[in-house]
Design an enzyme around this catalytic site. Sequence first.
Site, mmCIF file in Angstrom:
data_model
loop_
_atom_site.group_PDB
_atom_site.id
_atom_site.type_symbol
_atom_site.label_atom_id
_atom_site.label_comp_id
_atom_site.label_asym_id
_atom_site.label_seq_id
_atom_site.Cartn_x
_atom_site.Cartn_y
_atom_site.Cartn_z
ATOM 1 N N LYS A 22 4.092 2.735 14.176
ATOM 2 C CA LYS A 22 4.285 3.082 12.912
ATOM 3 C C LYS A 22 4.614 4.671 12.534
ATOM 4 O O LYS A 22 5.497 4.965 11.895
ATOM 5 C CB LYS A 22 2.801 2.733 12.074
ATOM 6 C CG LYS A 22 2.775 1.437 11.710
ATOM 7 C CD LYS A 22 1.494 1.134 10.752
ATOM 8 C CE LYS A 22 0.136 2.252 11.098
ATOM 9 N NZ LYS A 22 -0.896 1.387 11.950
ATOM 10 N N ARG A 97 -5.451 0.143 1.126
ATOM 11 C CA ARG A 97 -6.543 -0.457 2.600
ATOM 12 C C ARG A 97 -7.391 -1.619 2.148
ATOM 13 O O ARG A 97 -7.949 -2.211 2.988
ATOM 14 C CB ARG A 97 -7.377 0.630 2.841
ATOM 15 C CG ARG A 97 -6.891 1.530 4.060
ATOM 16 C CD ARG A 97 -8.132 2.278 4.578
ATOM 17 N NE ARG A 97 -8.051 3.062 5.504
ATOM 18 C CZ ARG A 97 -7.430 4.148 6.108
ATOM 19 N NH1 ARG A 97 -6.387 4.672 5.356
ATOM 20 N NH2 ARG A 97 -7.740 4.691 7.096
HETATM 21 P P1 AMP Z 1 -6.735 8.192 7.850
HETATM 22 O O1 AMP Z 1 -6.491 9.508 7.960
HETATM 23 O O2 AMP Z 1 -5.927 7.088 7.015
HETATM 24 O O3 AMP Z 1 -7.416 7.517 8.643
HETATM 25 O O4 AMP Z 1 -8.009 8.411 6.564
HETATM 26 C C1 AMP Z 1 -9.115 8.878 7.161
HETATM 27 C C2 AMP Z 1 -10.374 8.736 5.992
HETATM 28 O O5 AMP Z 1 -10.021 8.785 4.602
HETATM 29 C C3 AMP Z 1 -10.668 7.224 6.241
HETATM 30 O O6 AMP Z 1 -11.609 6.677 7.302
HETATM 31 C C4 AMP Z 1 -11.405 6.745 4.792
HETATM 32 O O7 AMP Z 1 -12.510 7.464 4.663
HETATM 33 C C5 AMP Z 1 -10.640 7.685 3.890
HETATM 34 N N1 AMP Z 1 -9.524 6.879 3.447
HETATM 35 C C6 AMP Z 1 -8.034 7.079 3.748
HETATM 36 N N2 AMP Z 1 -7.304 6.538 2.917
HETATM 37 C C7 AMP Z 1 -8.218 5.525 2.141
HETATM 38 C C8 AMP Z 1 -8.213 4.506 1.171
HETATM 39 N N3 AMP Z 1 -6.777 3.871 0.997
HETATM 40 N N4 AMP Z 1 -9.105 3.863 0.618
HETATM 41 C C9 AMP Z 1 -10.518 4.385 0.854
HETATM 42 N N5 AMP Z 1 -10.611 5.480 1.746
HETATM 43 C C10 AMP Z 1 -9.496 6.103 2.662
#
Ligand code: AMP
Length: 235
Positions: A22, A97
Amino acid sequence: MASETARNIGPIILLGPPGAGKGTQSKQIMQHYCIPQVSTGDLLRDHVQRQTPLGLEAKAIMERGELVPDELMYGIVAKRLREPDSRYGYILDGFPRTAAQAGWLDAFLEKELFDNDYPPRPPIVIRLNVDYTQLLLRITGRRSCPTCGRIYNVHSRPPRIDELCDLDGTKLTQRDDDRKEIIAGRLAAYEVQTKPVADYYEARGRLVSVNADREVEEVTAEILAIIDSHASARA
Ligand code: AMP
């Protein structure tokens, strides 16, 4: 970012397990269409760092690895998608998500359609399909050189001398979360988390699957062709 020649592409959502490519494909899409990547994780981390009220609320939730409540997400996503650089399209990273977030995004885009000179298009949702065994080999075989950063794969792109970098002879290392016992957990978590989102788009006939068990360039070519055909079909 948006140039005069930019086309109105709309949101692009790439779904696919860790290791499916990705990140690599997102980079190609961004460059090709001059559109930004909108990462909700990055937006949240920025709030945490600036210690905004939202950041203070989100911090503990993120540290527990849980999802930030939808109502908090919608505000920051809407604000980001209204920035000028998102006018012609963007790649969504980490959003939606949940099925509820996917439904919110559709409603948001529909509303903007009537409020905006540059009507946003519905998302193009592309799922990168990879064979599970191939994926494990791809991830568990991954090694990198801590000195020059060169990436190898012990199965498909091995160094000339076992475990040593071709360029500088440094001993290659493996990322902790690429180990087999850890990656199996990451893949299972991915399936559980992403399925509702994939199901949401599939039920509406909007999920396009791409075989990602091929050379990067081949996968990129197919993705760009899909985006082009969607974009021109709606132009
Ligand atoms: P990521 O960098 O995408 O892994 O996101 C890090 C953290 O941000 C995740 O573990 C969630 O706690 C929060 N997060 C990111 N995107 C979302 C989303 N679309 N909905 C809810 N929480 C999110």
